[in-house]
Design a protein around this motif. Structure first.
Motif, short mmCIF file in Angstrom:
data_model
loop_
_atom_site.label_atom_id
_atom_site.label_comp_id
_atom_site.label_asym_id
_atom_site.label_seq_id
_atom_site.Cartn_x
_atom_site.Cartn_y
_atom_site.Cartn_z
N UNK A 1 33.54 -6.18 101.98
CA UNK A 1 33.48 -6.97 103.17
C UNK A 1 34.91 -6.71 103.78
N UNK A 2 35.86 -6.78 103.02
CA UNK A 2 37.17 -6.62 103.57
C UNK A 2 37.48 -5.32 104.27
N UNK A 3 36.83 -4.21 103.57
CA UNK A 3 36.83 -2.99 104.42
C UNK A 3 36.30 -2.87 105.69
N UNK A 4 35.02 -3.42 105.59
CA UNK A 4 34.36 -3.51 106.95
C UNK A 4 35.16 -4.10 108.12
N UNK A 5 35.71 -5.39 107.56
CA UNK A 5 36.52 -6.01 108.48
C UNK A 5 37.80 -5.35 109.09
N UNK A 6 38.18 -4.30 108.16
CA UNK A 6 39.35 -3.57 108.62
C UNK A 6 38.88 -2.48 109.46
N UNK A 7 37.82 -1.96 109.31
CA UNK A 7 37.15 -0.88 110.07
C UNK A 7 36.85 -1.22 111.47
N UNK A 8 36.33 -2.41 111.42
CA UNK A 8 35.94 -3.43 112.77
C UNK A 8 37.27 -3.61 113.36
N UNK A 9 38.30 -4.16 112.99
CA UNK A 9 39.47 -4.45 113.50
C UNK A 9 40.18 -3.13 114.10
N UNK A 10 40.26 -2.00 113.34
CA UNK A 10 40.67 -0.78 113.96
C UNK A 10 39.85 -0.16 115.13
N UNK A 11 38.75 -0.24 115.13
CA UNK A 11 37.83 0.06 116.24
C UNK A 11 38.01 -0.82 117.33
N UNK A 12 38.37 -2.22 117.10
CA UNK A 12 38.67 -3.03 118.47
C UNK A 12 39.88 -2.53 118.94
N UNK A 13 40.96 -2.29 118.19
CA UNK A 13 42.35 -2.11 118.80
C UNK A 13 42.22 -0.64 119.26
N UNK A 14 41.43 0.35 118.89
CA UNK A 14 41.27 1.68 119.69
C UNK A 14 40.59 1.39 120.92
N UNK A 15 39.30 0.57 121.24
CA UNK A 15 38.81 0.25 122.29
C UNK A 15 39.87 -0.49 123.35
N UNK A 16 40.54 -1.47 122.84
CA UNK A 16 41.63 -2.25 123.60
C UNK A 16 42.66 -1.32 124.21
N UNK A 17 43.14 -0.48 123.17
CA UNK A 17 44.07 0.61 123.73
C UNK A 17 43.72 1.49 124.81
N UNK A 18 42.31 2.21 124.62
CA UNK A 18 41.86 2.87 125.84
C UNK A 18 41.38 2.00 127.06
N UNK A 19 41.26 0.93 126.91
CA UNK A 19 40.82 0.14 128.31
C UNK A 19 42.18 -0.12 128.92
N UNK A 20 43.09 -0.44 128.15
CA UNK A 20 44.31 -0.88 128.79
C UNK A 20 45.30 0.27 129.46
#
Length: 91
Positions: A1-20
């Motif tokens: 569960x913790x690993x899935x949350x870390x992957x989700x958090x990294x994907x969210x940061x990548x998307x945010x980075x690309x949008x900004x």
């Protein structure tokens, strides 16, 4: 569960980075790629850009990757052959 949350958090940061920043091409310019493509023939003497980059610019990287693969294979063979020797240390 913790690993899935870390992957989700990294994907969210990548998307945010690309949008900004409007995509990675604007943040990381291709100046090095352009320099390699423009000067590979004079620098390496090769006719093909991929060959010139692979065999001249990245020769040490390629050699060390092959060396690491060889050391890894030797280590795996060694530990596979010597698995049962020395007695049971954990029991």
């Amino acid at each position: 569960m913790r690993r899935a949350l870390m992957v989700l958090w990294a994907a969210l940061l990548l998307v945010l980075f690309m949008v900004v920043y409007g995509g990675l091409d604007q943040v990381l310019p291709n100046t090095l790629q352009e320099q390699y493509v423009a000067n590979f023939q004079e620098d390496t003497g090769a006719r093909n850009a991929v060959t010139g980059i692979y065999l001249d610019y990245r020769v040490f990287d390629t050699l060390f990757e092959a060396l690491m693969l060889l050391v890894s294979v030797i280590g795996i063979i060694h530990f596979s052959v010597h698995e049962g020797e020395g007695g049971d240390r954990h029991g």
